[in-house]
Design an enzyme around this catalytic site. Structure first.
Site, PDB file in Angstrom:
ATOM      1  N   CYS A   1      -6.937  -3.638  -7.758  1.00 25.70           N
ATOM      2  CA  CYS A   1      -8.110  -3.651  -8.638  1.00 25.70           C
ATOM      3  C   CYS A   1      -7.653  -3.281 -10.054  1.00 25.70           C
ATOM      4  CB  CYS A   1      -9.151  -2.669  -8.098  1.00 25.70           C
ATOM      5  SG  CYS A   1      -8.768  -0.963  -8.527  1.00 25.70           S
TER       6      CYS A   1
ATOM      7  N   HIS B   1      -5.522   6.908  -3.099  1.00 26.58           N
ATOM      8  CA  HIS B   1      -6.370   5.854  -2.539  1.00 26.58           C
ATOM      9  C   HIS B   1      -7.426   5.436  -3.551  1.00 26.58           C
ATOM     10  CE1 HIS B   1      -5.264   6.883   1.843  1.00 26.58           C
ATOM     11  NE2 HIS B   1      -4.589   5.832   1.407  1.00 26.58           N
TER      12      HIS B   1
ATOM     13  N   CYS C   1      -9.655  -3.112  -2.783  1.00 28.51           N
ATOM     14  CA  CYS C   1      -8.321  -3.005  -3.379  1.00 28.51           C
ATOM     15  C   CYS C   1      -7.322  -2.729  -2.258  1.00 28.51           C
ATOM     16  CB  CYS C   1      -8.375  -1.826  -4.356  1.00 28.51           C
ATOM     17  SG  CYS C   1      -6.814  -1.361  -5.107  1.00 28.51           S
TER      18      CYS C   1
ATOM     19  N   CYS D   1      -6.067   0.319 -10.332  1.00 31.50           N
ATOM     20  CA  CYS D   1      -4.746   0.490  -9.711  1.00 31.50           C
ATOM     21  C   CYS D   1      -3.698  -0.394 -10.392  1.00 31.50           C
ATOM     22  CB  CYS D   1      -4.835   0.226  -8.212  1.00 31.50           C
ATOM     23  SG  CYS D   1      -5.976   1.383  -7.412  1.00 31.50           S
TER      24      CYS D   1
ATOM     25  N   HIS E   1       0.849  -1.208   0.000  1.00 32.06           N
ATOM     26  CA  HIS E   1       0.000   0.000   0.000  1.00 32.06           C
ATOM     27  C   HIS E   1       0.882   1.255   0.000  1.00 32.06           C
ATOM     28  CE1 HIS E   1      -3.662   2.366   1.276  1.00 32.06           C
ATOM     29  NE2 HIS E   1      -2.702   3.168   1.727  1.00 32.06           N
ATOM     30  N   GLU E   2       1.807   1.302   0.942  1.00 28.83           N
ATOM     31  CA  GLU E   2       2.642   2.504   1.078  1.00 28.83           C
ATOM     32  C   GLU E   2       3.605   2.648  -0.112  1.00 28.83           C
ATOM     33  OE1 GLU E   2       2.110   4.870   3.214  1.00 28.83           O
ATOM     34  OE2 GLU E   2       0.670   3.772   4.443  1.00 28.83           O
TER      35      GLU E   2
HETATM   36 ZN   LIG Z   1      -2.681   5.233   2.052  1.00 28.88          ZN
HETATM   37 ZN   LIG Z   2      -7.768   0.053  -6.727  1.00 26.27          ZN
END
Ligand SMILES: [Zn+2]
Ligand SMILES: [Zn+2]
Length: 320
Positions: A262, A237, A243, A265, A227-228
């Site tokens: 997803c 985001h 996702c 992304c 994520h990061e």
């Molecule tokens: Zn974040």
């Molecule tokens: Zn996504």
């Protein structure tokens, strides 16, 4: 970035309406001119679930973000690896006690697989050697470190061949005095970030660690890591599908988001890195099998089946 804002007042739940199917397609963008494998990989098909309506206290209830479509992303001059800036660096910051920390080597391997890029790990950097602002959180009574101080230090240590540098710490973090805590924070412009694994430990809240604690910790750590890191590529985001890029305000919410990207992304990251989607899924499948994460392995196997079988029978491709 994700965390809990002390300004939470619980009235925002009605401000965010999950996007409908047309908005989700619009977020993916026109894929007609892309190679076949990419067109199939970015088709929302049956493997992706729409983002659910947020519950009280969830990220989107507190932060009703507008979302970032693929076209928004592509036209935003996103951070892109290239030239000599082609490595992801990880830096373990502070103590990583063996009994309650993930193995940084596995995190390195996962990041290399997920982003299909070279990943290097810095030697552990002791907290005491740095002049970092700390405080004791009034609720948990645990020590917290100010993220902005860490980001300044990382900026000075960014190697010339780094696409980005991410510090991982078992210390709890806060981004500014008015915030209760933060899971992580990144500076896109500087290509540095830091995230904490402290709150993934039940003992942090005075609870007992379950038998499956090492496995759960690794799963949570891998999730926050990707994520990061994805934020470093200028991905915002995700508000379109369930996702790994969904924001999260608390542990239950971050536990409920998937490890996968997803179609919106995935398209952004593929645009940035240029990886082969099928090869990336194959490598992810191997990783998930090795760590025995069966639901993730099954999901990736389904994706592979869908992409490879449709590629083999072009007549069955959906018409754009
Ligand atoms: Zn974040
Ligand atoms: Zn996504």
């Amino acid at each position: 970035m994700a965390g809990a804002n002390k300004c939470f007042h619980g009235l925002g739940a009605m401000n965010f309406n999950p996007p409908g199917p047309i908005e989700r397609l619009r977020a993916i963008g026109v894929t007609g001119g892309l190679p076949e494998a990419l067109r199939i990989a970015f088709d929302p098909g049956a493997d992706f679930e729409p983002v659910p309506a947020p519950q009280l206290g969830d990220w989107l209830a507190v932060h009703p973000e507008p979302g970032q479509t693929f076209d928004d992303f592509a036209s935003s001059k996103p951070n892109k690896p290239g030239g000599i800036r082609n490595k992801i660096y990880l830096l373990p910051l502070g103590e990583f006690p063996k009994d309650r920390s993930p193995t940084v080597e596995i995190l390195k391997e996962y990041a290399a697989t997920y982003f299909a890029m070279k990943v290097e790990v810095f030697p552990l950097l002791a907290m005491e050697s740095l002049k970092l602002t700390t405080r004791h959180n009034p609720f948990t009574k645990n020590r917290q470190v100010l993220t902005t101080d860490i980001l300044i230090i990382l900026k000075k240590r960014l190697p010339t061949d780094a696409f980005c540098l991410l510090a991982i710490t078992m210390e709890d973090l806060y981004p500014e005095p008015s915030w209760n805590f933060v899971f992580g924070q990144a500076s896109l412009r500087e290509r540095v970030g830091v995230f904490s694994l402290a709150r993934y430990d039940p003992a942090f809240f005075g609870n007992e660690r379950g038998k499956d604690y090492p496995e759960v910790l690794l799963w949570r750590s891998c999730k926050v890591l990707v994520h990061e890191t994805a934020h470093m590529f200028s991905l915002g985001h995700c508000i379109f599908f369930r996702c790994v890029l969904n924001g999260s305000n608390h542990l239950r919410e971050s536990d409920s988001r998937p490890l996968s990207l997803c179609p919106v992304c995935l398209r952004k990251l593929q645009f940035s890195i240029g990886f082969d989607v099928v090869d990336r899924y194959r490598q992810l499948f191997n990783f998930y099998q090795r760590v025995a994460w069966d639901p993730e392995a099954r999901w990736v196997a389904n994706r592979l089946k869908r992409i490879v079988s449709q590629e083999a029978t072009p007549d069955q491709l959906p018409k754009n």
